[in-house]
Write a protein that holds these residues in place. Structure first.
Motif, PDB file in Angstrom:
ATOM      1  N   PRO A 281       0.813  -1.133  -0.041  1.00  0.00           N
ATOM      2  CA  PRO A 281      -0.025  -0.071   0.127  1.00  0.00           C
ATOM      3  C   PRO A 281       1.117   1.280  -0.017  1.00  0.00           C
ATOM      4  O   PRO A 281       1.974   1.198   0.591  1.00  0.00           O
ATOM      5  CB  PRO A 281      -0.728  -0.112   1.336  1.00  0.00           C
ATOM      6  N   MET A 282       0.416   2.297  -0.756  1.00  0.00           N
ATOM      7  CA  MET A 282       1.090   3.450  -0.724  1.00  0.00           C
ATOM      8  C   MET A 282       0.019   4.654  -0.550  1.00  0.00           C
ATOM      9  O   MET A 282      -0.962   4.645  -0.856  1.00  0.00           O
ATOM     10  CB  MET A 282       1.886   3.775  -1.892  1.00  0.00           C
ATOM     11  N   SER A 283       0.576   5.812   0.171  1.00  0.00           N
ATOM     12  CA  SER A 283      -0.121   7.087   0.165  1.00  0.00           C
ATOM     13  C   SER A 283       0.110   7.999  -0.891  1.00  0.00           C
ATOM     14  O   SER A 283       0.941   8.136  -1.216  1.00  0.00           O
ATOM     15  CB  SER A 283       0.333   7.749   1.480  1.00  0.00           C
ATOM     16  N   LEU A 284      -1.144   8.273  -1.482  1.00  0.00           N
ATOM     17  CA  LEU A 284      -1.260   9.074  -2.555  1.00  0.00           C
ATOM     18  C   LEU A 284      -2.005  10.234  -2.204  1.00  0.00           C
ATOM     19  O   LEU A 284      -3.136  10.142  -1.648  1.00  0.00           O
ATOM     20  CB  LEU A 284      -1.903   8.268  -3.745  1.00  0.00           C
ATOM     21  N   ILE A 285      -1.696  11.594  -2.148  1.00  0.00           N
ATOM     22  CA  ILE A 285      -2.430  12.801  -1.886  1.00  0.00           C
ATOM     23  C   ILE A 285      -2.847  13.258  -3.083  1.00  0.00           C
ATOM     24  O   ILE A 285      -1.908  14.034  -3.802  1.00  0.00           O
ATOM     25  CB  ILE A 285      -1.551  13.755  -1.012  1.00  0.00           C
ATOM     26  N   LEU A 286      -4.040  13.193  -3.515  1.00  0.00           N
ATOM     27  CA  LEU A 286      -4.605  13.866  -4.648  1.00  0.00           C
ATOM     28  C   LEU A 286      -5.299  15.301  -4.068  1.00  0.00           C
ATOM     29  O   LEU A 286      -5.791  15.481  -3.342  1.00  0.00           O
ATOM     30  CB  LEU A 286      -5.918  13.100  -5.077  1.00  0.00           C
TER      31      LEU A 286
END
Length: 170
Positions: free
Chosen positions: A69-74
């Motif tokens: 899992p990875m954190s993506l900040i849209l």
């Protein structure tokens, strides 16, 4: 005679909470053809039409690829002007995202297939077509991207337009 699949692609698929937030950001768009909330995704590799016999190997890719899992900040609206596509994107792309895409493209099942490997990777989630981005602030969405999928475009006027053929939660 060789049978072909529909248009195939690998993507990160959001959970329901992130899809709802994307739909909220989509509400600010005027007109156009909005993406169905169940169709939101971030394409990693578009394979186009492929032979039906390649499907088992492509499904295995979802299970075999190294993926966490990875954190993506849209945090912004973007636009592909020529195509009139409005999307949600990132100001800072985490290093793990292009690395995941590279690992995906290097998988043996994909190496055997003919498809266009775009050099420029612009990670985004399509919000709508045939419109322009609003002139307003995009309230950031923190997406813990943990779902990798192989999907197929249903085509036509089907809603949702995409069908998951294989999916894995990391």
């Amino acid at each position: 005679m060789q049978q072909n699949t529909g248009r195939l692609f690998f993507a990160l698929w959001p959970d329901d909470a992130v899809a709802r937030q994307l739909a909220d950001r989509q509400a600010a768009l005027q007109g156009g053809r909005k993406t169905h909330a169940r169709d939101f995704h971030l394409t990693l590799a578009f394979l186009g039409v492929q032979p039906l016999e390649s499907l088992p190997d492509l499904r295995r890719v979802v299970d075999e690829i190294a993926f966490s899992p990875m954190s993506l900040i849209l945090d912004r609206y973007g636009e592909f002007e020529r195509q009139k596509v409005v999307w949600a994107g990132m100001g800072n792309v985490p290093q793990g995202l292009p690395e995941l895409r590279r690992r995906l493209l290097d998988m043996p099942a994909l190496a055997r297939l003919a498809f266009r490997r775009e050099a420029g990777f612009v990670p985004h989630v399509t919000l709508a077509r045939k419109t322009h981005p609003p002139q307003m602030h995009f309230e950031a969405i923190d997406w813990r991207a943990a779902r990798l999928a192989l999907a197929e475009s249903a085509g036509g006027e089907a809603v949702p337009r995409y069908r998951l053929l294989a999916c894995r939660e990391a």
